[in-house]
Design an enzyme around this catalytic site. Structure first.
Site, PDB file in Angstrom:
ATOM      1  CE  LYS A  57     -64.963  30.815  16.364  1.00  0.00           C
ATOM      2  NZ  LYS A  57     -65.177  30.199  14.825  1.00  0.00           N
ATOM      3  NE  ARG A 151     -67.182  24.922  10.934  1.00  0.00           N
ATOM      4  CZ  ARG A 151     -66.452  25.509  11.528  1.00  0.00           C
ATOM      5  NH1 ARG A 151     -65.552  25.089  12.723  1.00  0.00           N
ATOM      6  NH2 ARG A 151     -66.236  26.917  11.208  1.00  0.00           N
ATOM      7  CE1 TYR A 267     -54.166  12.103  42.526  1.00  0.00           C
ATOM      8  CE2 TYR A 267     -54.039  14.061  41.026  1.00  0.00           C
ATOM      9  CZ  TYR A 267     -54.557  13.325  42.032  1.00  0.00           C
ATOM     10  OH  TYR A 267     -55.671  13.685  42.907  1.00  0.00           O
ATOM     11  CG  MET A 315     -59.427  19.379  38.640  1.00  0.00           C
ATOM     12  SD  MET A 315     -60.696  18.711  39.645  1.00  0.00           S
ATOM     13  CE  MET A 315     -61.000  17.037  39.131  1.00  0.00           C
TER      14      MET A 315
END
Ligand SMILES: *Cc1c(COP(=O)(O)O)cnc(C)c1O
Length: 368
Positions: A57, A151, A267, A315
């Site tokens: 998956k 779940r 940053y 990023m």
């Protein structure tokens, strides 16, 4: 998106930098096919008499589901698990005779047309899904019973006979909540699953994920479903000596620069140079799954030379200290340290997040 890259790298024999559109990305994942198969074989051995399947998956945990499945099929793996029918569609062309694909999230109304026409089976997990499949005369299916995770799955406490009536169940599944911990929930779920298996008839029974396999063959039943450990994740100390790293991110230097004592980097200026430094700015950032938890903690490598991440991960970029490596100029490639247990400890991300967060910007290149 990156699924479309896969055939081109295969056809090219995995040559570095080959890409369908002739574009060579400034970052890539070197994927070790031998390590993938070695991990699967170890898990298969640890599964005792049970067959060993594979959870593919989330696009094969970020590696590329088609490429992973093709390799595992060749090695003898016969049972695959995806989450939804979109993922099923991507790998259905690989479904040879004797290869089975189970869709863990079952079937919605929207999935029924595809599911009925498909060789994949839904893993039914609610009474409504079971009723939908029965009413459509859907044929063979799998069934998920919840034994304590709360779940997906029918409640183990009751109503199983009614919900499963008239279904032709190939695999009856449950899932362990805390198999990577030494907790009484494991034997509790095991006992509940044994009880469920006595009540609900199926061709096969399946409980263990990667960590569950490491709990011992009691947890194996007929079929195991590892994901994480196939891809180099270490779910238990038992696995640590045997599981090999599969995913090796590599990234190109975009700029090399001099930083003077007192300058800051990145940053929010979280790193201040205490002396004059040489810094390389790399083509990778949190949009590539290299999240900000690696700020000041991650490491790039060139051979044995360790190049610590300085300041915040941006990023699309980050900075590393290359003071010890004057030969590392613009355009050179570096490895990103990505041994999953170590990277997890450094970043605070789970090994699962480290794999599944790897984005679409990498060229995925298989060695072996
Ligand atoms: C994801 C998943 C697995 C594989 O789990 P790992 O911890 O990655 O080995 C097995 N079974 C089910 C139901 C899953 O959702």
């Amino acid at each position: 998106m990156h699924l479309t890259h896969a055939p081109s790298t295969l056809a090219a024999g995995g040559a570095i930098g080959t890409h369908m559109h002739g574009y060579i990305a400034p970052l890539r994942l070197r994927l070790n096919g031998d390590a993938l198969l070695s991990n699967w074989r170890w898990l298969a051995g640890m599964s005792g008499g049970a067959a060993c399947g594979a959870a593919i998956k989330a696009d094969g945990y970020g590696l590329g589901a088609v490429e992973v499945m093709a390799r595992l099929v060749r090695a003898g793996c016969r049972d695959f698990f995806v989450s939804n029918w979109g993922e099923a569609r991507a790998v259905e062309p690989l479904l040879d005779d004797g290869v089975s694909l189970s869709v863990l999230h079952g079937v919605r109304d929207e999935d029924m047309a595809q599911a009925l026409a498909s060789r994949a089976r839904p893993v039914l997990s609610t009474p409504a899904q079971a009723a939908r499949w029965r009413a459509a005369g859907g044929g063979p299916c799998d069934l998920m019973v919840d034994t304590g995770m709360n779940r997906l799955g029918l409640d183990w406490r009751g109503g199983l006979t009614a919900a499963s009536e008239g279904l032709s169940i190939i695999t009856l599944l449950s899932h362990l909540a805390s198999a990577d911990e030494d907790t009484s929930l494991n034997p509790t779920q095991l006992a509940r699953f044994r009880d469920v298996a006595r009540q609900v008839k199926a061709t096969r029974y399946s409980l263990a994920n990667s960590a569950g396999i490491c709990l011992g063959t009691d947890y194996g039943f007929d079929l195991t479903r590892p994901g994480l450990a196939l891809y180099g994740g270490v779910p238990s100390p038992v696995a640590a000596p045997h599981i090999r790293q599969v995913v090796h991110p590599q990234v190109q230097i975009l700029q090399r620069r001099r930083v003077m004592a007192g300058d800051t980097i990145g940053y929010n200026a979280t790193f201040t140079a205490s002396h004059d430094m040489e810094v390389a700015v790399l083509n990778i950032g949190y949009a590539d799954g290299y999240l900000r938890g690696f700020s000041g903690k991650g490491v790039a490598l060139r051979g044995d030379v360790r190049l610590p991440v300085l300041g915040r991960v941006s990023m699309d970029l980050l900075a590393v200290d290359v003071g010890t490596a004057p030969w590392l100029v613009e355009g050179e490639w570096l490895d990103i340290a990505y041994d999953l247990p170590a990277a997890s400890a450094a970043s605070g991300l789970s090994q699962y997040e480290l794999l599944t967060g790897l984005g679409a910007r990498y060229d995925r290149i298989w060695d072996g």
